[in-house]
Design a protein around this motif. Structure first.
Motif, PDB file in Angstrom:
ATOM      1  N   LEU A 115       0.968  -1.169   0.220  1.00 56.75           N
ATOM      2  CA  LEU A 115      -0.273  -0.357   0.038  1.00 56.75           C
ATOM      3  C   LEU A 115       0.963   1.101  -0.016  1.00 56.75           C
ATOM      4  CD1 LEU A 115      -3.134  -0.652   2.099  1.00 56.75           C
ATOM      5  CD2 LEU A 115      -2.892  -0.696  -0.291  1.00 56.75           C
ATOM      6  N   ASN A 116       2.395   1.107  -0.963  1.00 60.56           N
ATOM      7  CA  ASN A 116       3.237   2.156  -0.768  1.00 60.56           C
ATOM      8  C   ASN A 116       3.784   2.944  -1.917  1.00 60.56           C
ATOM      9  OD1 ASN A 116       3.228   4.093   1.934  1.00 60.56           O
ATOM     10  ND2 ASN A 116       4.450   1.678   2.678  1.00 60.56           N
ATOM     11  N   HIS A 279       5.062  -5.556  -9.330  1.00 61.19           N
ATOM     12  CA  HIS A 279       4.917  -4.095  -8.954  1.00 61.19           C
ATOM     13  C   HIS A 279       3.789  -3.635  -9.388  1.00 61.19           C
ATOM     14  CE1 HIS A 279       5.103   0.344 -10.086  1.00 61.19           C
ATOM     15  NE2 HIS A 279       4.894   0.304  -8.669  1.00 61.19           N
ATOM     16  N   HIS A 280       2.086  -3.154  -8.488  1.00 60.98           N
ATOM     17  CA  HIS A 280       1.044  -2.875  -8.633  1.00 60.98           C
ATOM     18  C   HIS A 280       1.288  -1.372  -8.878  1.00 60.98           C
ATOM     19  CE1 HIS A 280      -3.335  -1.471  -8.349  1.00 60.98           C
ATOM     20  NE2 HIS A 280      -3.227  -2.604  -9.075  1.00 60.98           N
ATOM     21  N   PRO A 281       0.799  -0.328  -9.682  1.00 63.34           N
ATOM     22  CA  PRO A 281       1.007   1.062  -9.669  1.00 63.34           C
ATOM     23  C   PRO A 281       0.651   2.039  -8.476  1.00 63.34           C
ATOM     24  CG  PRO A 281       0.007   0.376 -11.765  1.00 63.34           C
ATOM     25  CD  PRO A 281      -0.081  -0.881 -10.762  1.00 63.34           C
ATOM     26  N   MET A 282      -0.963   1.181  -7.840  1.00 60.23           N
ATOM     27  CA  MET A 282      -1.094   2.191  -6.774  1.00 60.23           C
ATOM     28  C   MET A 282      -1.132   1.409  -5.113  1.00 60.23           C
ATOM     29  SD  MET A 282      -2.871   4.286  -7.971  1.00 60.23           S
ATOM     30  CE  MET A 282      -4.284   5.194  -6.893  1.00 60.23           C
ATOM     31  N   PHE A 283      -1.250   0.168  -5.382  1.00 62.83           N
ATOM     32  CA  PHE A 283      -0.530  -0.390  -3.957  1.00 62.83           C
ATOM     33  C   PHE A 283       1.231  -0.653  -3.813  1.00 62.83           C
ATOM     34  CE2 PHE A 283      -4.954  -2.640  -5.280  1.00 62.83           C
ATOM     35  CZ  PHE A 283      -5.314  -1.240  -4.457  1.00 62.83           C
ATOM     36  N   GLY A 284       1.813  -0.135  -4.866  1.00 58.20           N
ATOM     37  CA  GLY A 284       3.517  -0.574  -4.778  1.00 58.20           C
ATOM     38  C   GLY A 284       3.594  -1.753  -4.558  1.00 58.20           C
ATOM     39  N   LEU A 313       4.637  -8.144   9.525  1.00 61.48           N
ATOM     40  CA  LEU A 313       4.500  -7.508   8.182  1.00 61.48           C
ATOM     41  C   LEU A 313       4.534  -5.931   8.744  1.00 61.48           C
ATOM     42  CD1 LEU A 313       1.185  -8.100   6.040  1.00 61.48           C
ATOM     43  CD2 LEU A 313       3.462  -9.508   6.090  1.00 61.48           C
ATOM     44  N   ARG A 314       5.649  -5.349   7.945  1.00 59.24           N
ATOM     45  CA  ARG A 314       6.033  -3.717   8.518  1.00 59.24           C
ATOM     46  C   ARG A 314       4.919  -2.264   7.960  1.00 59.24           C
ATOM     47  NH1 ARG A 314      11.700  -0.988   7.078  1.00 59.24           N
ATOM     48  NH2 ARG A 314      10.559   1.482   7.817  1.00 59.24           N
ATOM     49  N   THR A 315       4.077  -2.642   8.317  1.00 55.33           N
ATOM     50  CA  THR A 315       2.255  -1.492   7.932  1.00 55.33           C
ATOM     51  C   THR A 315       3.275  -0.072   8.185  1.00 55.33           C
ATOM     52  OG1 THR A 315       1.946  -1.071   9.680  1.00 55.33           O
ATOM     53  CG2 THR A 315       0.817  -3.474   8.233  1.00 55.33           C
ATOM     54  N   GLU A 316       4.853   0.075   8.022  1.00 54.14           N
ATOM     55  CA  GLU A 316       5.049   2.097   8.451  1.00 54.14           C
ATOM     56  C   GLU A 316       4.747   2.636   7.387  1.00 54.14           C
ATOM     57  OE1 GLU A 316       8.941   4.294   9.284  1.00 54.14           O
ATOM     58  OE2 GLU A 316       9.288   2.284   9.165  1.00 54.14           O
ATOM     59  N   GLN A 317       4.504   3.919   7.275  1.00 52.40           N
ATOM     60  CA  GLN A 317       4.289   5.064   6.289  1.00 52.40           C
ATOM     61  C   GLN A 317       4.979   5.022   5.049  1.00 52.40           C
ATOM     62  OE1 GLN A 317       0.766   4.985   4.186  1.00 52.40           O
ATOM     63  NE2 GLN A 317       1.199   3.308   4.685  1.00 52.40           N
ATOM     64  N   ASN A 318       5.920   5.427   3.857  1.00 52.31           N
ATOM     65  CA  ASN A 318       6.961   5.769   3.943  1.00 52.31           C
ATOM     66  C   ASN A 318       7.347   7.276   3.314  1.00 52.31           C
ATOM     67  OD1 ASN A 318       8.104   3.121   5.141  1.00 52.31           O
ATOM     68  ND2 ASN A 318       8.622   2.278   3.356  1.00 52.31           N
ATOM     69  N   ASP A 319       5.668   7.043   3.201  1.00 53.99           N
ATOM     70  CA  ASP A 319       5.477   8.657   2.439  1.00 53.99           C
ATOM     71  C   ASP A 319       5.641   9.020   1.402  1.00 53.99           C
ATOM     72  OD1 ASP A 319       5.076  10.978   5.079  1.00 53.99           O
ATOM     73  OD2 ASP A 319       3.597   9.977   3.675  1.00 53.99           O
ATOM     74  N   PHE A 320       5.600   8.149   0.195  1.00 50.56           N
ATOM     75  CA  PHE A 320       6.312   7.825  -0.778  1.00 50.56           C
ATOM     76  C   PHE A 320       5.088   8.808  -1.589  1.00 50.56           C
ATOM     77  CE2 PHE A 320       9.497   5.576  -0.257  1.00 50.56           C
ATOM     78  CZ  PHE A 320       9.601   4.385  -0.477  1.00 50.56           C
TER      79      PHE A 320
END
Length: 650
Positions: A115-116, A279-284, A313-320
Motif C-alpha cells: 500500500l505504498n 509492482h502494482h501502480p497503486m499498491f506498490g 508485516l511492516r506497515t510503516e508509511q514511508n510517505d512515498f
C-alpha cells in the motif's frame, strides 16, 4: 367284382391353365381400398386398449360416440404430456450434485502489497513537480497549505513550471428550477429542526476534450478528497507510462526483509524460492507466495492456525506518494496458483497493530457446458484475446476485453492492464485526448455497452476459497515491549509509534473437508424414453410395438390417399376417348365389338349376369385389398379368353 369289365378310362378333361387368384392369396404389398376398411382392420387387430370398443359397439351409436370421444381425448392428453416431456428435455435442465471430500489440500497462492506506491528514480523529478502543483492547487481551492504534510523533508517553494493540462477546478452546480423548489417545499410537511448550514453549491473536477476540442465534459466529484485523488491519479498514470517498461526497478524497497519481518509455513521458514515479486501502480511492491513459479508446492495436511502461512508485516508509511495512497496497512488476496492477482477487485486490507487470522474453506464448482450452460472450459471459444498468458478466468477475460477496446478506440493501452507488443501506454504528451476517451469508455464498460460481460463467459471449472476473518490486538500490552525489542534488533525496526508500524497475518484451512459441486443433466435420453413409455402405458396400456402399429396406420392412410388421388387423376385425364386404358374402357365396350374369345357360350347367353370365369374383375365383388403393381384388368381379360371356349374345344 369278378367278371365285370373294368371300365376303360375315358378321355379326361384337358388342363385349362393356372386357376385364377382367390381373395385369400396376398400380394407382396397390399393396401385397403377405403378408410373405413383400414379403420376397422386397425381397431380389430391393434394392441392399443379401447380401440376395439369403437368396432364392437358400432350398432350402438351412443357407445360408439362415447368411446370415440374418450379415445380422442386420451390420445390428445397423451401427446400433450409428450410435448411437456420434450419441452423439459430440450430446456436442458441440470441437477446439482454436492459431494463432501476429505484429503490433503494444495495451499492457494497469497499476494500481499505494501500500500505504498513508490517513486522511480527516472521519473522522480516529474513526480516532485506534480506534488508542488498539487500543493498549489489545494491552497487555491481550499486555502490549505499542505507543504509540511505532503513531504517528509523540508522543500523550498520555487516557481512552478508550465501548468499541467486538465487543471483541477471548482465548478458551480446549477440550482434547481424555482418550480421544483416550490413543489419540494409544498410536499414537505415535516418541520426541519436542524440548523441551517452555510454550504456552497459547487463541485470539484477537471475538463476533458476530444482530439479536435469539439466535445468536452467535466469529470466532477462531490467530495473534494475524491476529486484530488482522482486528478492526482490521472497525472500519475501519465508520468508512470513514461518509464521504460523493459527495465526492472532497482529499489531499496524491493527486498523481502524490508516489508516482511517473518514468514513461516507449516512451522518452516520461507525463502526466496517461495515467492515472486511484482509492482502494482497503486499498491506498490507486491509479493506472491506459492504461485505457479514457486519451486516448492505447499500442501496442507492438517487444519489449524499452526499449519498455514504466518507473516509479520511492516506497515510503516514511508510517505512515498501520500496523495495517491491515503490508507495504511497492507493489502492481501487469496487466489489460485495459476491465476493473476487482481488486487483492486478481490483484495482486502490489513489493519496495523492487529493480528488478522483468515480461515479458509475450499469449494470446487464443475459446471456443464454446451447446451446445459453458458460456460467455457478453457476460453478457446471466447472472442477475446487473453493478454495475461495465464489460465482463463472471467476477470482475465473482462480486463483483456477492456484493454482491447481501449487500444481500438483510444490508440493506446491502459497502464493497469497488460499491453500487446507494439502498443504504447497512454500518455497525454503523445495521446492528448486519451483521458476523454478513457472516461467515456469506462462509462460504456460499466453499462456493458462494450459487450465485455456478455462475451466473457464463466469458466466451467472454478475453485473458490471462502474466507472468514477474526481480529485481535497484536502485540498485547504486556508483550509489546519484548516483541518490539526483538524486531528492532533483528529487523532494524525503529519506528516511533511502534503499534502503527506492524501487523500480523495468519492464513490457514479451518478443515480439510471441501465441497465439490458438480452439475449433471436432469433429463437424459434414457429418462426421456422412460417417461414417454410411462405416459404411453398410462393412457393406452400398450408398448413400443403399439407405436409401430400407429406408424403403420399413418403410413397406410397416406398411401390410400395417394392411390385415391391417382385414381381420380387417371379417370379425369385417361378417359376412353383420349386413348386411355383400363377397366373402364373394357366395361364400356359393346359385346359385338369384342373378340369371340371374350363372348360367353351360346348355352349360357340367356343369363344376364356375366360369368365369373369370363370377367372376374367385373363380376366378382371387390376384394378387400388393393394390390400394388400393374393394373389387373389386362391379365383378367387374358384369363377370361382362355376359359370361355366350349367344352372339348381345343
Amino acid at each position: 367284382m369278378k367278371g365285370d369289365k373294368p371300365e376303360e378310362p375315358g378321355p379326361g378333361p384337358e388342363p385349362s391353365g393356372p386357376p385364377p387368384p382367390t381373395e385369400e392369396e396376398e400380394a407382396l404389398l397390399e393396401f385397403h381400398r377405403s378408410y373405413r376398411e383400414l379403420f376397422e382392420f386397425f381397431c380389430n387387430n391393434t394392441t392399443i386398449h379401447g380401440a376395439i370398443r369403437l368396432v364392437c359397439s358400432q350398432h350402438n351409436r351412443m357407445k360408439t360416440v362415447f368411446w370415440a370421444v374418450l379415445w380422442l381425448c386420451t390420445f390428445g392428453m397423451m401427446y400433450w404430456q409428450f410435448g411437456q416431456l420434450f419441452g423439459e428435455y430440450f430446456s436442458y435442465p441440470v441437477s446439482l450434485n454436492i459431494n463432501l471430500n476429505s484429503d490433503k489440500l494444495i495451499f492457494p497462492a497469497v499476494s500481499i502489497c505494501t500500500l505504498n506506491p513508490y517513486r522511480y528514480k527516472e521519473i522522480q523529478e516529474e513526480l516532485e513537480e506534480l506534488d508542488r502543483i498539487t500543493e498549489q492547487t489545494l491552497f487555491d481551492l481550499y486555502e490549505y497549505n499542505s507543504s509540511n504534510s505532503l513531504a517528509a523533508h523540508a522543500r523550498a517553494r520555487r516557481d512552478l513550471r508550465k501548468p499541467l493540462p486538465h487543471p483541477l477546478q471548482r465548478l458551480p452546480v446549477p440550482a434547481p428550477p424555482h418550480a421544483a423548489r416550490r413543489v419540494r417545499r409544498a410536499g414537505s410537511s415535516v418541520q426541519d429542526n436542524n440548523p441551517q448550514v452555510n454550504r456552497k453549491d459547487w463541485k470539484i473536477g477537471f475538463q476533458l476534450c476530444n482530439q479536435n476540442k469539439s466535445d468536452c465534459f467535466y469529470q466532477t466529484y462531490s467530495s473534494g478528497v475524491d476529486a484530488v485523488r482522482e486528478w492526482y491519479r490521472f497525472h500519475y498514470i501519465n508520468i508512470l507510462s513514461r518509464r521504460r517498461q523493459d527495465t526492472s526497478p532497482s529499489l531499496e524497497e524491493d527486498v523481502l526483509g524490508k516489508f516482511i519481518f517473518t514468514c513461516r509455513f507449516n512451522q518452516d521458514s520461507c525463502n526466496e524460492a517461495n515467492y515472486s515479486h511484482f509492482h502494482h501502480p497503486m499498491f506498490g511492491n507486491c509479493y506472491t507466495f506459492n504461485d505457479k513459479n514457486s519451486s516448492n508446492l505447499w500442501m496442507s495436511s492438517m487444519p489449524g492456525v499452526n499449519n498455514g502461512l504466518s507473516l509479520t508485516l511492516r506497515t510503516e508509511q514511508n510517505d512515498f506518494i501520500p496523495l495517491l495512497s491515503t490508507v495504511t496497512g497492507a493489502r492481501v488476496m487469496v487466489h489460485e496458483r495459476d491465476e493473476p492477482a487482481f488486487m483492486d477487485d478481490a483484495g482486502f486490507n490489513l489493519r496495523p497493530g492487529v493480528e488478522t487470522s483468515i480461515s479458509m474453506s475450499k469449494e470446487a464448482v464443475d459446471r456443464l457446458g454446451g447446451d446445459y450452460g453458458d460456460c467455457t472450459k478453457n476460453g478457446s471459444e471466447v472472442p477475446v484475446e487473453n493478454l495475461y498468458n495465464t489460465k482463463y478466468t472471467q476477470q482475465v477475460c473482462i480486463h483483456s476485453c477492456f484493454q482491447a477496446s481501449m487500444i481500438k478506440e483510444c490508440g493506446c493501452a491502459y497502464i493497469f492492464y497488460p499491453r500487446p507488443d507494439g502498443v504504447e501506454f497512454c500518455d497525454y504528451r503523445k495521446h492528448n485526448s486519451w483521458g476523454y476517451c478513457y472516461y467515456k469508455l469506462q462509462d460504456a464498460f460499466s453499462s456493458d455497452r462494450l459487450g465485455c460481460f456478455t462475451k466473457c463467459r464463466k469458466p466451467c471449472s472454478v475453485t473458490i476459497y471462502k474466507l472468514s476473518a477474526s481480529y485481535s490486538q497484536w502485540p498485547s500490552v504486556t508483550s509489546q515491549d519484548w516483541v518490539f525489542q526483538m524486531l528492532s534488533r533483528q529487523n532494524n525496526y525503529t519506528i516511533k509509534n511502534k503499534r502503527d508500524g506492524v501487523a500480523k497475518l495468519n492464513i490457514f484451512f479451518k478443515e480439510l473437508n471441501y465441497k465439490s459441486n458438480s452439475e449433471s443433466p436432469s433429463v437424459t435420453m434414457v429418462t426421456l424414453l422412460s417417461n414417454l413409455g410411462s405416459q404411453w402405458s398410462l393412457w393406452f396400456g400398450s408398448s413400443v410395438l403399439s407405436v409401430v402399429e400407429m406408424a403403420e396406420l399413418i403410413f397406410d392412410l397416406l398411401v390410400i390417399t395417394f392411390l385415391m388421388l391417382l385414381r381420380r387423376f387417371r379417370s379425369r385425364y385417361w378417359s376412353p376417348g383420349r386413348g386411355g386404358r383400363g377397366t373402364q374402357e373394357v366395361a364400356s365396350t359393346p359385346a359385338a365389338s369384342l373378340p369371340s374369345s371374350f363372348c360367353p357360350h351360346p348355352a349360357s347367353s340367356s343369363s344376364s349376369l356375366p360369368d365369373p370365369a369370363i370377367s372376374p374383375a367385373l363380376s366378382a365383388p371387390p376384394p378387400a385389398y388393393a394390390t400394388l403393381g400393374p393394373h389387373p384388368a389386362p391379365s383378367g381379360l387374358a384369363e377370361a379368353s382362355t376359359s370361355a371356349h366350349a367344352p372339348g374345344e381345343p
